[in-house]
Motif scaffolding. Sequence first.
Motif, PDB file in Angstrom:
ATOM      1  N   ILE A 329      -3.367  31.665 110.403  1.00 24.97           N
ATOM      2  CA  ILE A 329      -3.522  31.434 111.764  1.00 24.97           C
ATOM      3  C   ILE A 329      -2.325  31.896 112.803  1.00 24.97           C
ATOM      4  CG2 ILE A 329      -3.656  29.608 113.717  1.00 24.97           C
ATOM      5  CD1 ILE A 329      -5.478  28.014 111.625  1.00 24.97           C
ATOM      6  N   LEU A 330      -1.205  31.594 112.389  1.00 26.34           N
ATOM      7  CA  LEU A 330       0.028  32.171 113.135  1.00 26.34           C
ATOM      8  C   LEU A 330       0.138  33.553 113.324  1.00 26.34           C
ATOM      9  CD1 LEU A 330       3.107  31.301 113.576  1.00 26.34           C
ATOM     10  CD2 LEU A 330       3.637  32.455 111.634  1.00 26.34           C
ATOM     11  N   LEU A 331      -0.204  34.479 112.176  1.00 21.14           N
ATOM     12  CA  LEU A 331      -0.226  35.915 112.164  1.00 21.14           C
ATOM     13  C   LEU A 331      -1.246  36.296 112.601  1.00 21.14           C
ATOM     14  CD1 LEU A 331       0.858  36.422 108.494  1.00 21.14           C
ATOM     15  CD2 LEU A 331       2.497  36.633 110.606  1.00 21.14           C
ATOM     16  N   TYR A 332      -2.280  35.952 112.710  1.00 13.44           N
ATOM     17  CA  TYR A 332      -3.606  36.251 113.311  1.00 13.44           C
ATOM     18  C   TYR A 332      -3.512  36.234 114.873  1.00 13.44           C
ATOM     19  CZ  TYR A 332      -8.264  37.718 112.960  1.00 13.44           C
ATOM     20  OH  TYR A 332      -9.439  38.476 113.092  1.00 13.44           O
ATOM     21  N   ASN A 333      -2.977  35.001 115.414  1.00 12.08           N
ATOM     22  CA  ASN A 333      -2.669  34.866 116.851  1.00 12.08           C
ATOM     23  C   ASN A 333      -1.679  35.764 117.369  1.00 12.08           C
ATOM     24  OD1 ASN A 333      -4.262  32.640 118.330  1.00 12.08           O
ATOM     25  ND2 ASN A 333      -3.918  31.797 116.320  1.00 12.08           N
ATOM     26  N   LEU A 334      -0.603  35.996 116.734  1.00 11.83           N
ATOM     27  CA  LEU A 334       0.523  36.824 117.127  1.00 11.83           C
ATOM     28  C   LEU A 334      -0.075  38.333 117.377  1.00 11.83           C
ATOM     29  CD1 LEU A 334       3.701  35.965 115.189  1.00 11.83           C
ATOM     30  CD2 LEU A 334       3.262  35.832 117.767  1.00 11.83           C
ATOM     31  N   LEU A 335      -0.805  38.764 116.181  1.00 10.98           N
ATOM     32  CA  LEU A 335      -1.427  40.077 116.396  1.00 10.98           C
ATOM     33  C   LEU A 335      -2.652  40.159 117.281  1.00 10.98           C
ATOM     34  CD1 LEU A 335      -1.811  40.802 112.443  1.00 10.98           C
ATOM     35  CD2 LEU A 335      -0.043  41.814 113.978  1.00 10.98           C
ATOM     36  N   THR A 336      -3.290  39.274 117.568  1.00 10.46           N
ATOM     37  CA  THR A 336      -4.611  39.449 118.537  1.00 10.46           C
ATOM     38  C   THR A 336      -3.920  39.395 119.797  1.00 10.46           C
ATOM     39  OG1 THR A 336      -4.912  37.309 118.506  1.00 10.46           O
ATOM     40  CG2 THR A 336      -6.505  38.668 117.198  1.00 10.46           C
ATOM     41  N   ASN A 337      -2.744  38.469 119.831  1.00 14.73           N
ATOM     42  CA  ASN A 337      -2.126  38.497 121.544  1.00 14.73           C
ATOM     43  C   ASN A 337      -1.527  39.987 121.766  1.00 14.73           C
ATOM     44  OD1 ASN A 337      -2.196  36.336 122.767  1.00 14.73           O
ATOM     45  ND2 ASN A 337      -0.585  35.175 121.591  1.00 14.73           N
ATOM     46  N   ALA A 338      -0.997  40.548 120.804  1.00 20.61           N
ATOM     47  CA  ALA A 338      -0.434  41.920 120.918  1.00 20.61           C
ATOM     48  C   ALA A 338      -1.443  43.062 121.317  1.00 20.61           C
ATOM     49  CB  ALA A 338       0.401  42.334 119.675  1.00 20.61           C
ATOM     50  N   VAL A 339      -2.597  42.638 120.866  1.00 25.83           N
ATOM     51  CA  VAL A 339      -3.860  43.887 121.111  1.00 25.83           C
ATOM     52  C   VAL A 339      -4.253  43.298 122.587  1.00 25.83           C
ATOM     53  CG1 VAL A 339      -6.083  44.455 120.379  1.00 25.83           C
ATOM     54  CG2 VAL A 339      -4.367  43.690 118.901  1.00 25.83           C
TER      55      VAL A 339
END
Lengths: 421, 227
Positions: A329-339
């Motif tokens: 969840i942590l990584l996914y949120n960071l990545l989708t935020n960057a997108v």
Amino acid sequence: MSKPLLQKNTKYLLTWLPMVLLGCSVLFFLLLRMQAHHMQDKQLQLKQRNVWSSFTGTGGAVAPHVRGEYDIVKRSDTLSVGQGALRDTSLYYPDRAKLLPFETLTSRYTWNGDGYEVTVYVSSTEISHLIVKVFIAEAVILLLLLVAIVVLNRNSAKRLWQPFSASLQKMENYDITRNQPLDLTAETGITEFNALHKVIGQLVDRSNSAYNNQKQFVENASHEMQTPLAIIRSKLELLINEPGLTEKNAAILQHITEANDRLSLMNRTLLLLARIENNQFPETETVNISNLLPRLLADLQQYYDSFPSLESNIAANLTVVANRSLIEILLYNLLTNAVVHNTENGRIRMTLEPSRLSISNTGKVLQYDPETLFERFRKDSYSTKTTGLGLALVKEICILYGYTISYEHSNGWHTVSILFA
Amino acid sequence: MIDMRLLVVEDEATLLQSIREYFALEDFTCDGAATYAAAVNKIDDHPYDCIILDINLPDGNGLRLLQYLRRQKKDDGVIIISARNSVQDRISGLDLGADDYLTKPFHLSELNARVKALLRRKSQRSSDVLVADMFAIDLAARVATCNGCQLALTKGEFDLLVYLINNKNRVVSKQAIAEHIYGDQSDNMPSFDFVYSQIKNLKRKLKEKGHEDLIQSVYGLGYKLSL
């Protein structure tokens, strides 16, 4: 201006104690001199009686003048000086070639019908030397006393305040979100501190229980909302399957569906936040971030047509011990935020070093204080694609595992870094 | 899959009604129970192929119903639907013999797909093949054929086709498809780019096999596979 209590106390003592001691010294000096004077008076009176009785006893055969001791003068007129009063005088000693101070007492006597004036002398030098010596001794003692009082006061204050400092340390380390009790020593041996500890203990208990109630409330409220959300979602699915659906109705349904999905998403994330706060993710395992990250990236690159161009530099074999779904969840949120928060034709830079992950993306300048970036419901007004809870979630997971998260903005790049340590 | 018998145990009347209405389009007999006691009565009366079970019931816990069921040596399939989404709840549900676990709010099409998968597993113990009209899909080998010709599908296209076949002749919302494919990891609203491109590819590949317009878009809300 705030200063340590100890310093304040010392300063106070050093200001007032010397004044008090000085006053006492003056008083002591005056009393000492008065007593010395009184003593000389008595000495002189005794001496006078002795001289006179010796004079009359020997029938006037005693030498009438002894320098520094007495003078017996035969006089018929009235007394030249006041009777029985002490006077200062000085006598010249040729052998020492100087005047020496004396105290004299003159009285009038009558013997065989003749009047005599008897003056007796006592040296003032010794007594004044004694006064000076006693006074110096006293001053030294008072000075020692001053130092001793200050030192003792400092040491005893340090000892007395020790339970207070220990409690302060504990209170500083206390974190209500960690759900730990605050253990203050119940018996410090000092009534005031015991009372303070008791009151603080009660305060913390009340705060803990209020905080827990609030957390529980969020969790319960989110749970309760799941069923109505499920009902709306199910009815919408039935509606889009109704025959005779018009394009206009479809557009309305589209909007309701989107709003309901956002609500569901928000509720799910709030629930997740509450559950992380309530420590409901006890299961941990070794998660290999170096392997996980490229997999999530590959998924996301598929999911977004306009995935920004990516530069990534991923070090091998970075592992953490944590709950796998939370790390995902942590990584996914960071990545989708960057997108999601990127600009058109934007870029993403990602670096995974041993123990540090940095994700940078191009994007618009924040419309709010970056300090509040990780707070709940913090988002730009133009963004309807997010709930504003993503980074709060990321932060909460970081807090849970003791990771340090930071944000910086420079040259149009937003960078979020996580230190896994 | 004819004459399947379903029981929905859900205390929220409107949700119960939605589920029953959705399953009414399948060839299922679908019973409903709003309380623990009513559910026990139904279970005692009939064997069910699948029980959709809510955990929170006004007069008892759904998990206890599951225990009761397994103690009676009944092997009815059970899918738990719960507002609670914690690993612990999931594990205790599955430990007690539930076959699947779905968290509220769910999509009915997702529930339908899970029910179908469960029923298939129960009825075809040796192989797991989904047959629908011209399609035959081997779910274990992940091979899809159309009129006997193999379709060359990517993982995403394969999953999408299975999902649409499980919900054939219904409009499946694009949100349901997105959640089915992506899962629910992000706090950001899903991008439908992938759904659009997968649908486009799938339509093209079906058209190559001579089945144009098998999948229709419904006003941008979702897609319908008509068989």
